[in-house]
Design a protein around this motif. Structure first.
Motif, PDB file in Angstrom:
ATOM      1  N   ALA A   1     -12.516 -12.222  -6.288  1.00 49.23           N
ATOM      2  CA  ALA A   1     -12.075 -12.652  -4.960  1.00 49.23           C
ATOM      3  C   ALA A   1     -13.107 -13.929  -4.527  1.00 49.23           C
ATOM      4  CB  ALA A   1     -12.479 -11.697  -3.770  1.00 49.23           C
ATOM      5  N   TYR A   2     -14.438 -14.090  -4.643  1.00 54.48           N
ATOM      6  CA  TYR A   2     -15.177 -15.075  -4.198  1.00 54.48           C
ATOM      7  C   TYR A   2     -16.321 -15.170  -5.488  1.00 54.48           C
ATOM      8  CZ  TYR A   2     -13.421 -13.940   0.223  1.00 54.48           C
ATOM      9  OH  TYR A   2     -12.616 -13.942   1.145  1.00 54.48           O
TER      10      TYR A   2
ATOM     11  N   ALA B   1      -9.855 -24.314   1.356  1.00 53.67           N
ATOM     12  CA  ALA B   1      -9.443 -23.838   0.079  1.00 53.67           C
ATOM     13  C   ALA B   1      -9.867 -22.091   0.078  1.00 53.67           C
ATOM     14  CB  ALA B   1     -10.028 -24.436  -1.101  1.00 53.67           C
ATOM     15  N   VAL B   2     -11.047 -21.958   0.535  1.00 51.04           N
ATOM     16  CA  VAL B   2     -11.370 -20.583   0.349  1.00 51.04           C
ATOM     17  C   VAL B   2     -10.746 -19.881   1.448  1.00 51.04           C
ATOM     18  CG1 VAL B   2     -13.507 -18.833   0.604  1.00 51.04           C
ATOM     19  CG2 VAL B   2     -13.652 -21.092  -0.492  1.00 51.04           C
TER      20      VAL B   2
ATOM     21  N   ARG C   1      -7.355 -18.728   0.030  1.00 50.59           N
ATOM     22  CA  ARG C   1      -7.548 -17.664  -0.853  1.00 50.59           C
ATOM     23  C   ARG C   1      -7.895 -16.531  -0.050  1.00 50.59           C
ATOM     24  NH1 ARG C   1     -13.035 -17.728  -3.865  1.00 50.59           N
ATOM     25  NH2 ARG C   1     -12.332 -20.083  -3.801  1.00 50.59           N
ATOM     26  N   THR C   2      -8.576 -16.385   0.921  1.00 46.34           N
ATOM     27  CA  THR C   2      -8.942 -15.117   1.617  1.00 46.34           C
ATOM     28  C   THR C   2      -7.449 -14.570   2.149  1.00 46.34           C
ATOM     29  OG1 THR C   2     -11.179 -16.011   2.011  1.00 46.34           O
ATOM     30  CG2 THR C   2     -10.071 -14.112   3.439  1.00 46.34           C
TER      31      THR C   2
ATOM     32  N   GLU D   1      -4.532 -14.908   1.244  1.00 47.04           N
ATOM     33  CA  GLU D   1      -3.619 -14.563   0.272  1.00 47.04           C
ATOM     34  C   GLU D   1      -4.115 -13.406  -0.247  1.00 47.04           C
ATOM     35  OE1 GLU D   1      -3.655 -17.881  -2.573  1.00 47.04           O
ATOM     36  OE2 GLU D   1      -2.574 -19.277  -1.146  1.00 47.04           O
ATOM     37  N   LEU D   2      -5.296 -13.202  -0.518  1.00 46.17           N
ATOM     38  CA  LEU D   2      -5.937 -11.850  -1.069  1.00 46.17           C
ATOM     39  C   LEU D   2      -5.388 -10.824   0.042  1.00 46.17           C
ATOM     40  CD1 LEU D   2      -7.957 -10.203  -3.166  1.00 46.17           C
ATOM     41  CD2 LEU D   2      -9.705 -10.931  -1.585  1.00 46.17           C
TER      42      LEU D   2
ATOM     43  N   ALA E   1      -1.066 -18.730   5.430  1.00 49.85           N
ATOM     44  CA  ALA E   1      -0.860 -17.648   4.210  1.00 49.85           C
ATOM     45  C   ALA E   1      -0.014 -16.528   4.932  1.00 49.85           C
ATOM     46  CB  ALA E   1      -1.873 -17.527   3.574  1.00 49.85           C
TER      47      ALA E   1
END
Length: 223
Positions: free
Chosen positions: A115-116, A163-164, A167-168, A170-171, A189
């Protein structure tokens, strides 16, 4: 989808002030539910009522149809309701690695790095020395490692880079669990994730003013 956790006619008071005025809201499984509102709207209080860190003065908290209103926060956590508050969400005096190991039931840390990946070079650092965004990454990663049945998050992406942040969310949208997140704005998102229904409960001054799907909420903003 089925109802996983909910508030029914919940009222929460802080001394003489009432923060929630008979709130009804539900979170489905699997999927994401967004508690939307400005500071002071009651969204954080609603999240805390679900987590058990505040107790309603009236109304009920139901989990899978069972009344857990009087179940304390630590017991809810042991049963799989994981809460990530907006502040003090990590053990500041412990290393990044120790924080993750404490959260992982089987000692498997790879999902956190999937994830990270930004956390891997920080394993030896004390959590207190991390930036705000790095601490949020650590808090969310630890929550994921605990394999929660219900994941409650108060502004999980606060301080993260764009960006993070993307991504968070979306996760979170991809998880096969119940996710409830308190936000000031609806993250892009989460507006229409592929194959997923996102629920929105908008709160103002301690009351719910909208409940429905994210797409319906977004459409209503343009009317």
């Amino acid at each position: 989808m089925s109802t996983e956790i909910e508030l029914r006619r919940a009222r929460v008071r802080y001394g003489p002030l009432e923060a929630l005025h008979g709130v009804d809201l539900v979170a489905a499984h699997p999927g994401v539910t967004v508690l939307l509102g400005r500071n002071g709207s009651g969204r954080t209080t609603a999240l805390r009522a679900l987590a058990g860190t505040v107790r309603p003065s009236e109304g009920r908290v139901l989990w899978r149809g069972r009344d857990i209103t009087r179940v304390p926060a630590h017991e809810r956590a042991a049963r799989g309701i994981r809460f990530v508050p907006d502040r003090q969400a990590v053990f500041a005096s412990m290393s990044v690695e120790a924080n993750l190991e404490l959260a992982a039931p089987q000692g498997e840390l790879s999902p956190a790095f999937d994830a990270y990946p930004e956390l891997k070079p920080l394993l030896g650092r004390r959590a207190a020395t991390l930036s705000g965004g790095e601490q949020r990454m650590l808090a969310v990663a630890g929550a994921l490692l605990s394999r929660p049945r219900v994941l409650l998050l108060d502004e999980p992406a606060q301080g993260m880079s764009p960006a993070v942040t993307a991504r968070t969310y979306e996760l979170l949208a991809s998880l096969e669990t119940t996710v409830v997140t308190a936000e000031q704005r609806l993250p892009p998102a989460l507006r229409a994730p592929a194959g997923r229904t996102v629920l929105v409960h908008e709160l103002r001054r301690g009351a719910v003013v909208f409940s429905g799907e994210a797409a319906e909420w977004a459409a209503a903003q343009h009317i």
